[in-house]
Design an enzyme around this catalytic site. Structure first.
Site, PDB file in Angstrom:
ATOM      1  N   GLY A   1       1.889   2.656  10.835  1.00  0.00           N
ATOM      2  CA  GLY A   1       2.874   3.721  10.647  1.00  0.00           C
ATOM      3  C   GLY A   1       3.558   4.168  11.927  1.00  0.00           C
TER       4      GLY A   1
ATOM      5  CE  LYS B   1      -0.236   3.442   4.716  1.00  0.00           C
ATOM      6  NZ  LYS B   1      -0.290   3.627   6.146  1.00  0.00           N
TER       7      LYS B   1
ATOM      8  CB  SER C   1       4.572  -1.178  12.338  1.00  0.00           C
ATOM      9  OG  SER C   1       4.142   0.163  12.493  1.00  0.00           O
TER      10      SER C   1
ATOM     11  CD  GLU D   1      -3.165   5.824   6.506  1.00  0.00           C
ATOM     12  OE1 GLU D   1      -3.148   5.845   5.268  1.00  0.00           O
ATOM     13  OE2 GLU D   1      -2.248   5.303   7.183  1.00  0.00           O
TER      14      GLU D   1
ATOM     15  CG  HIS E   1      -6.148   2.242   5.103  1.00  0.00           C
ATOM     16  ND1 HIS E   1      -5.702   3.203   5.986  1.00  0.00           N
ATOM     17  CD2 HIS E   1      -5.148   1.353   4.970  1.00  0.00           C
ATOM     18  CE1 HIS E   1      -4.473   2.886   6.352  1.00  0.00           C
ATOM     19  NE2 HIS E   1      -4.108   1.777   5.757  1.00  0.00           N
TER      20      HIS E   1
ATOM     21  CG  ASN F   1      -1.760   1.198   1.373  1.00  0.00           C
ATOM     22  OD1 ASN F   1      -1.856   1.994   0.429  1.00  0.00           O
ATOM     23  ND2 ASN F   1      -2.402   1.369   2.526  1.00  0.00           N
TER      24      ASN F   1
ATOM     25  CD  GLU G   1      -3.895  -2.177   7.396  1.00  0.00           C
ATOM     26  OE1 GLU G   1      -2.768  -2.470   6.999  1.00  0.00           O
ATOM     27  OE2 GLU G   1      -4.472  -1.130   7.079  1.00  0.00           O
TER      28      GLU G   1
HETATM   29  P1  PGA Z   1       2.399   0.584   7.739  1.00  0.00           P
HETATM   30  O1  PGA Z   1       0.983   0.798   7.013  1.00  0.00           O
HETATM   31  O2  PGA Z   1       2.969  -0.714   7.243  1.00  0.00           O
HETATM   32  O3  PGA Z   1       3.224   1.776   7.313  1.00  0.00           O
HETATM   33  O4  PGA Z   1       2.126   0.564   9.198  1.00  0.00           O
HETATM   34  C1  PGA Z   1       0.109  -0.282   6.825  1.00  0.00           C
HETATM   35  C2  PGA Z   1      -1.169   0.192   6.201  1.00  0.00           C
HETATM   36  O5  PGA Z   1      -1.634   1.285   6.543  1.00  0.00           O
HETATM   37  O6  PGA Z   1      -1.766  -0.498   5.359  1.00  0.00           O
END
Ligand code: PGA
Length: 245
Positions: free
Chosen positions: A161, A11, A201, A86, A84, A9, A155
Protein backbone atom coordinates in the site's frame (compact mmCIF):
# COMPACT_ATOMS: atom_id res chain seq x y z
CA UNK A 1 4.21 -27.87 -10.94
CA UNK A 2 2.82 -24.91 -8.94
CA UNK A 3 -0.40 -23.29 -10.13
CA UNK A 4 -0.31 -19.66 -11.13
CA UNK A 5 -2.60 -17.21 -9.39
CA UNK A 6 -3.69 -13.61 -9.59
CA UNK A 7 -5.55 -12.72 -6.40
CA UNK A 8 -7.59 -9.58 -5.70
CA UNK A 9 -7.44 -8.72 -2.02
CA UNK A 10 -10.19 -6.15 -1.55
CA UNK A 11 -9.33 -5.80 2.15
CA UNK A 12 -12.10 -3.80 3.90
CA UNK A 13 -13.20 -2.17 0.64
CA UNK A 14 -15.58 -2.78 -2.21
CA UNK A 15 -14.75 -1.63 -5.75
CA UNK A 16 -15.94 1.97 -6.25
CA UNK A 17 -17.68 0.96 -9.51
CA UNK A 18 -19.88 -1.47 -7.49
CA UNK A 19 -19.58 -5.21 -6.99
CA UNK A 20 -21.86 -6.28 -9.85
CA UNK A 21 -20.29 -3.95 -12.44
CA UNK A 22 -16.82 -5.01 -11.33
CA UNK A 23 -17.63 -8.72 -11.49
CA UNK A 24 -19.24 -8.38 -14.92
CA UNK A 25 -16.08 -6.66 -16.16
CA UNK A 26 -13.65 -9.26 -14.80
CA UNK A 27 -15.81 -12.35 -15.39
CA UNK A 28 -13.40 -13.92 -17.90
CA UNK A 29 -10.24 -13.18 -15.91
CA UNK A 30 -8.38 -16.19 -14.60
CA UNK A 31 -8.20 -14.88 -11.05
CA UNK A 32 -9.25 -15.29 -7.43
CA UNK A 33 -11.25 -12.63 -5.59
CA UNK A 34 -11.00 -12.12 -1.83
CA UNK A 35 -13.89 -9.89 -0.70
CA UNK A 36 -14.82 -9.12 2.92
CA UNK A 37 -16.64 -12.04 4.62
CA UNK A 38 -20.14 -10.63 4.22
CA UNK A 39 -19.87 -10.43 0.41
CA UNK A 40 -18.43 -13.93 -0.06
CA UNK A 41 -21.72 -15.53 -1.08
CA UNK A 42 -22.67 -12.69 -3.45
CA UNK A 43 -19.29 -12.83 -5.16
CA UNK A 44 -19.28 -16.65 -5.21
CA UNK A 45 -22.62 -16.58 -7.07
CA UNK A 46 -20.94 -14.70 -9.94
CA UNK A 47 -17.27 -15.67 -9.88
CA UNK A 48 -15.66 -19.11 -9.65
CA UNK A 49 -12.60 -18.68 -7.46
CA UNK A 50 -13.18 -17.05 -4.13
CA UNK A 51 -10.91 -16.52 -1.14
CA UNK A 52 -11.62 -15.35 2.38
CA UNK A 53 -9.22 -12.84 3.93
CA UNK A 54 -8.94 -14.49 7.34
CA UNK A 55 -10.44 -17.24 9.50
CA UNK A 56 -10.68 -18.37 13.10
CA UNK A 57 -8.01 -20.54 14.71
CA UNK A 58 -10.74 -22.75 16.21
CA UNK A 59 -13.33 -25.09 14.68
CA UNK A 60 -16.45 -23.86 16.53
CA UNK A 61 -17.60 -22.59 19.90
CA UNK A 62 -17.71 -19.48 22.05
CA UNK A 63 -15.53 -17.18 19.91
CA UNK A 64 -17.64 -14.09 19.38
CA UNK A 65 -16.97 -12.33 16.11
CA UNK A 66 -14.96 -15.16 14.56
CA UNK A 67 -15.72 -17.18 11.39
CA UNK A 68 -14.49 -20.75 10.98
CA UNK A 69 -12.81 -22.22 7.90
CA UNK A 70 -15.70 -24.72 7.53
CA UNK A 71 -18.18 -21.81 7.42
CA UNK A 72 -16.09 -20.09 4.76
CA UNK A 73 -16.13 -23.27 2.67
CA UNK A 74 -19.94 -23.34 3.04
CA UNK A 75 -20.03 -19.78 1.64
CA UNK A 76 -18.12 -20.86 -1.47
CA UNK A 77 -14.54 -19.99 -0.51
CA UNK A 78 -11.80 -22.21 -1.96
CA UNK A 79 -8.90 -20.25 -0.46
CA UNK A 80 -8.19 -18.40 2.79
CA UNK A 81 -5.53 -15.71 3.24
CA UNK A 82 -3.62 -16.39 6.45
CA UNK A 83 -1.10 -14.18 8.22
CA UNK A 84 -1.47 -11.05 6.11
CA UNK A 85 0.88 -8.42 7.54
CA UNK A 86 -2.11 -6.22 8.40
CA UNK A 87 -3.34 -9.08 10.64
CA UNK A 88 0.15 -9.58 12.07
CA UNK A 89 0.95 -5.93 12.76
CA UNK A 90 -2.43 -4.26 13.44
CA UNK A 91 -4.13 -7.20 15.20
CA UNK A 92 -1.06 -8.74 16.81
CA UNK A 93 -1.33 -12.17 15.17
CA UNK A 94 1.82 -14.16 15.91
CA UNK A 95 3.36 -17.21 14.24
CA UNK A 96 1.63 -19.58 16.69
CA UNK A 97 -1.84 -18.21 15.96
CA UNK A 98 -1.14 -18.26 12.23
CA UNK A 99 0.03 -21.89 12.42
CA UNK A 100 -3.29 -22.82 14.09
CA UNK A 101 -5.24 -21.00 11.39
CA UNK A 102 -3.23 -22.85 8.76
CA UNK A 103 -4.26 -26.10 10.41
CA UNK A 104 -7.95 -25.08 10.31
CA UNK A 105 -7.80 -24.15 6.64
CA UNK A 106 -6.12 -27.42 5.68
CA UNK A 107 -8.57 -29.44 7.81
CA UNK A 108 -11.47 -27.71 6.02
CA UNK A 109 -10.03 -28.85 2.67
CA UNK A 110 -9.31 -25.27 1.56
CA UNK A 111 -6.11 -23.85 0.12
CA UNK A 112 -4.22 -21.49 2.43
CA UNK A 113 -2.56 -18.38 1.07
CA UNK A 114 0.15 -17.87 3.67
CA UNK A 115 1.60 -14.35 3.71
CA UNK A 116 5.15 -13.70 4.83
CA UNK A 117 7.50 -10.75 4.49
CA UNK A 118 10.00 -8.56 6.24
CA UNK A 119 9.68 -4.98 7.46
CA UNK A 120 11.86 -2.11 6.31
CA UNK A 121 14.35 -2.36 9.17
CA UNK A 122 14.86 -6.08 8.61
CA UNK A 123 15.55 -5.46 4.92
CA UNK A 124 17.96 -2.58 5.63
CA UNK A 125 19.89 -4.79 8.04
CA UNK A 126 20.16 -7.56 5.43
CA UNK A 127 17.86 -9.91 7.37
CA UNK A 128 15.03 -10.30 4.84
CA UNK A 129 15.94 -13.83 3.70
CA UNK A 130 16.47 -15.09 7.24
CA UNK A 131 13.23 -13.54 8.49
CA UNK A 132 11.10 -15.03 5.68
CA UNK A 133 12.71 -18.45 6.19
CA UNK A 134 11.91 -18.27 9.92
CA UNK A 135 8.26 -17.49 9.14
CA UNK A 136 8.07 -20.56 6.90
CA UNK A 137 9.76 -22.69 9.54
CA UNK A 138 7.14 -21.51 12.10
CA UNK A 139 4.39 -22.63 9.70
CA UNK A 140 5.84 -26.13 9.31
CA UNK A 141 2.98 -27.89 11.12
CA UNK A 142 2.33 -31.65 10.78
CA UNK A 143 -0.99 -30.99 8.96
CA UNK A 144 0.94 -29.63 5.98
CA UNK A 145 1.33 -33.25 4.95
CA UNK A 146 -2.45 -33.35 4.32
CA UNK A 147 -2.54 -30.22 2.18
CA UNK A 148 -3.18 -30.66 -1.53
CA UNK A 149 -1.75 -27.28 -2.24
CA UNK A 150 -0.35 -24.25 -0.44
CA UNK A 151 0.17 -20.76 -1.75
CA UNK A 152 2.89 -18.60 -0.19
CA UNK A 153 2.63 -14.85 -0.78
CA UNK A 154 5.83 -12.87 -0.28
CA UNK A 155 4.63 -9.44 0.77
CA UNK A 156 7.33 -7.17 2.17
CA UNK A 157 5.61 -4.92 4.71
CA UNK A 158 7.34 -1.78 3.41
CA UNK A 159 5.84 -2.38 -0.04
CA UNK A 160 2.21 -2.93 0.93
CA UNK A 161 0.00 0.00 0.00
CA UNK A 162 3.00 2.34 -0.20
CA UNK A 163 3.53 2.58 -3.95
CA UNK A 164 7.09 1.28 -3.39
CA UNK A 165 7.12 -2.20 -4.90
CA UNK A 166 10.05 -4.58 -4.50
CA UNK A 167 12.17 -4.85 -7.65
CA UNK A 168 12.16 -7.96 -9.80
CA UNK A 169 15.68 -8.72 -8.53
CA UNK A 170 14.63 -8.50 -4.85
CA UNK A 171 11.65 -10.76 -5.50
CA UNK A 172 13.81 -13.27 -7.39
CA UNK A 173 16.23 -13.48 -4.45
CA UNK A 174 13.46 -14.10 -1.93
CA UNK A 175 11.65 -16.61 -4.16
CA UNK A 176 14.88 -18.64 -4.32
CA UNK A 177 15.20 -18.48 -0.50
CA UNK A 178 11.55 -19.48 -0.05
CA UNK A 179 12.04 -22.52 -2.30
CA UNK A 180 15.11 -23.51 -0.21
CA UNK A 181 13.24 -23.05 3.08
CA UNK A 182 10.28 -25.08 1.80
CA UNK A 183 12.61 -27.93 0.86
CA UNK A 184 14.21 -27.82 4.31
CA UNK A 185 11.23 -27.33 6.62
CA UNK A 186 8.13 -28.56 4.80
CA UNK A 187 7.07 -32.16 3.98
CA UNK A 188 8.70 -33.85 0.99
CA UNK A 189 6.97 -33.15 -2.27
CA UNK A 190 4.95 -30.16 -1.05
CA UNK A 191 7.54 -27.58 -2.07
CA UNK A 192 7.22 -28.39 -5.77
CA UNK A 193 3.42 -27.92 -5.59
CA UNK A 194 3.65 -24.65 -3.65
CA UNK A 195 2.91 -21.49 -5.61
CA UNK A 196 4.90 -18.41 -4.64
CA UNK A 197 3.25 -15.06 -5.26
CA UNK A 198 4.47 -11.51 -4.76
CA UNK A 199 2.36 -8.76 -3.22
CA UNK A 200 3.09 -5.13 -2.45
CA UNK A 201 2.07 -2.20 -4.68
CA UNK A 202 1.75 -4.34 -7.81
CA UNK A 203 0.29 -2.31 -10.68
CA UNK A 204 0.02 -2.68 -14.46
CA UNK A 205 3.02 -0.29 -14.66
CA UNK A 206 5.49 -2.33 -12.63
CA UNK A 207 4.27 -5.89 -13.24
CA UNK A 208 6.56 -6.56 -16.22
CA UNK A 209 9.70 -6.06 -14.12
CA UNK A 210 8.26 -8.47 -11.56
CA UNK A 211 7.52 -11.21 -14.08
CA UNK A 212 10.78 -10.83 -16.03
CA UNK A 213 12.73 -13.31 -13.90
CA UNK A 214 10.06 -15.93 -14.52
CA UNK A 215 10.21 -17.55 -11.09
CA UNK A 216 7.14 -15.88 -9.60
CA UNK A 217 3.84 -17.79 -9.86
CA UNK A 218 1.59 -14.74 -9.66
CA UNK A 219 0.48 -11.82 -7.52
CA UNK A 220 -1.61 -10.84 -4.51
CA UNK A 221 -2.94 -7.41 -5.32
CA UNK A 222 -4.59 -4.89 -3.02
CA UNK A 223 -5.08 -1.33 -4.28
CA UNK A 224 -4.86 -2.08 -8.01
CA UNK A 225 -7.42 -4.90 -7.68
CA UNK A 226 -10.22 -2.48 -6.78
CA UNK A 227 -10.49 -1.13 -10.31
CA UNK A 228 -11.67 -3.67 -12.89
CA UNK A 229 -9.62 -2.12 -15.71
CA UNK A 230 -6.36 -2.21 -13.74
CA UNK A 231 -7.09 -5.72 -12.51
CA UNK A 232 -7.82 -6.92 -16.05
CA UNK A 233 -4.50 -5.39 -17.18
CA UNK A 234 -2.79 -7.51 -14.51
CA UNK A 235 -4.68 -10.60 -15.71
CA UNK A 236 -3.31 -9.88 -19.21
CA UNK A 237 0.21 -9.49 -17.77
CA UNK A 238 -0.08 -12.95 -16.19
CA UNK A 239 -0.27 -14.34 -19.74
CA UNK A 240 3.22 -12.90 -20.33
CA UNK A 241 4.78 -15.08 -17.61
CA UNK A 242 7.31 -17.39 -19.26
CA UNK A 243 6.18 -20.97 -19.90
CA UNK A 244 6.80 -23.29 -16.96
CA UNK A 245 9.62 -25.84 -17.45
P1 PGA B 1 -1.25 -3.47 -2.23
O1 PGA B 1 -1.69 -4.59 -1.17
O2 PGA B 1 -1.29 -4.09 -3.59
O3 PGA B 1 -2.27 -2.37 -2.06
O4 PGA B 1 0.12 -3.04 -1.84
C1 PGA B 1 -1.25 -5.92 -1.31
C2 PGA B 1 -1.74 -6.75 -0.17
O5 PGA B 1 -1.77 -6.25 0.96
O6 PGA B 1 -2.09 -7.93 -0.33
Amino acid sequence: MPNRYLIANWKMNIPPEGIVTYLDAVKDANAVIAPPFVYLKDVAARFANISAQNCADQKAGAFTGEVSADMLRDCGARFVIIGHSERRTIYGEDDGLIARKLEMVIDAGLTPILCIGENEQQRERGHAVEFCSDQLCAAAIPQLANANEIVVAYEPIWAIGTGRNATGAMVAEIVGAIRDALERFWPDGLASRTSILYGGSVTPDNVDDLIADGRIDGFLVGGASLDSKRFLALAEAMKRLPAQP
